[in-house]
Design an enzyme around this catalytic site. Sequence first.
Site, PDB file in Angstrom:
ATOM      1  N   ASN A 127      -3.940   2.255 -13.811  1.00 55.31           N
ATOM      2  CA  ASN A 127      -2.978   1.365 -13.169  1.00 55.31           C
ATOM      3  C   ASN A 127      -1.598   1.995 -13.215  1.00 55.31           C
ATOM      4  O   ASN A 127      -1.302   2.780 -14.122  1.00 55.31           O
ATOM      5  CB  ASN A 127      -2.942   0.016 -13.898  1.00 55.31           C
ATOM      6  N   HIS A 146       2.367   0.773 -13.360  1.00 53.73           N
ATOM      7  CA  HIS A 146       3.183  -0.415 -13.633  1.00 53.73           C
ATOM      8  C   HIS A 146       4.657  -0.007 -13.554  1.00 53.73           C
ATOM      9  O   HIS A 146       5.054   0.981 -14.170  1.00 53.73           O
ATOM     10  CB  HIS A 146       2.844  -0.939 -15.035  1.00 53.73           C
ATOM     11  N   GLY A 201       0.766  -1.246   0.000  1.00 48.92           N
ATOM     12  CA  GLY A 201       0.000   0.000   0.000  1.00 48.92           C
ATOM     13  C   GLY A 201       0.794   1.292   0.000  1.00 48.92           C
ATOM     14  O   GLY A 201       0.268   2.336   0.374  1.00 48.92           O
TER      15      GLY A 201
HETATM   16  C1  GAR Z   1       4.266  -1.220  -7.032  1.00 52.08           C
HETATM   17  O1  GAR Z   1       5.630  -1.230  -7.391  1.00 52.08           O
HETATM   18  C2  GAR Z   1       3.383  -1.263  -8.271  1.00 52.08           C
HETATM   19  O2  GAR Z   1       3.873  -0.505  -9.339  1.00 52.08           O
HETATM   20  C3  GAR Z   1       3.411  -2.732  -8.582  1.00 52.08           C
HETATM   21  O3  GAR Z   1       3.277  -3.353  -7.335  1.00 52.08           O
HETATM   22  C4  GAR Z   1       3.873  -2.529  -6.330  1.00 52.08           C
HETATM   23  C5  GAR Z   1       2.879  -2.295  -5.228  1.00 52.08           C
HETATM   24  O4  GAR Z   1       3.487  -1.618  -4.149  1.00 52.08           O
HETATM   25  N1  GAR Z   1       2.387  -3.114  -9.523  1.00 52.08           N
HETATM   26  C6  GAR Z   1       2.546  -4.058 -10.451  1.00 52.08           C
HETATM   27  O5  GAR Z   1       3.555  -4.716 -10.571  1.00 52.08           O
HETATM   28  C7  GAR Z   1       1.338  -4.242 -11.374  1.00 52.08           C
HETATM   29  N2  GAR Z   1       1.685  -5.068 -12.490  1.00 52.08           N
HETATM   30  P1  GAR Z   1       2.617  -0.830  -3.104  1.00 52.08           P
HETATM   31  O6  GAR Z   1       1.581  -1.817  -2.557  1.00 52.08           O
HETATM   32  O7  GAR Z   1       3.597  -0.426  -2.035  1.00 52.08           O
HETATM   33  O8  GAR Z   1       1.967   0.347  -3.785  1.00 52.08           O
END
Ligand code: GAR
Length: 205
Positions: A108, A110, A12
């Site tokens: 989203n 990425h 999060g």
């Molecule tokens: C982030 O790095 C986001 O960009 C990635 O997951 C992480 C979530 O971190 N998303 C993906 O890889 C989607 N394909 P967070 O929960 O600390 O925001």
Amino acid sequence: KARLAILLSGRGSNMLSLVQATQTGILKDLAEVAVVFSNKPEAPGLELAAAQGCPVASLPSQGRKREAFDAEAAVLLQQYQPDFVVLAGYMRILSPAFIQPFAGRILNIHPADTHQHQGLHAYEWAFDNKLTETKITVHLVDEGLDTGPILAQESVDLRGAETLAEVERRGLAVEHQLYAQTLAELIKTKQNVMSSAAETSRSEN
Ligand code: GAR
């Protein structure tokens, strides 16, 4: 203000930076958090959101068929009347049952150039391939995996980043800044379109 439904499955940190942007940052006059939702009731990000005073909701996806879960999640989220559904580490591929009710309003983030790397483990991919630069992408979500139209991209300088942790640290700093900024621009554009449409209809009447 635009109402945001922020969706997460884990830590999060992107959610937190968006919430803070609505409280004291770039989104302060533009957006408010309608709900923070997770498909994992135990996600640390949900607790973090509750501690910020955000409404939170969850629906466990484990063991559910994708279409049935997505349809139920969409109904739940619609109760919060979001203008935008903001995926922030929401680790699911969305089916039409979810996308259709919010078509064109799902974003989203990425942690790679979506033309170069899709799906999970993008920072590992950058690190393993010894990239000297990677890109963070904010895009609209369609029915493919990380395929929707790109709204914004920003480079991350990886020169001298010797560990995966350092790659992630640099990347996340860019993610947190880019997501709020892109949303702010999108909301302002939408407001301008609506006010000029209102102007047009006033002058036609
Ligand atoms: C982030 O790095 C986001 O960009 C990635 O997951 C992480 C979530 O971190 N998303 C993906 O890889 C989607 N394909 P967070 O929960 O600390 O925001």
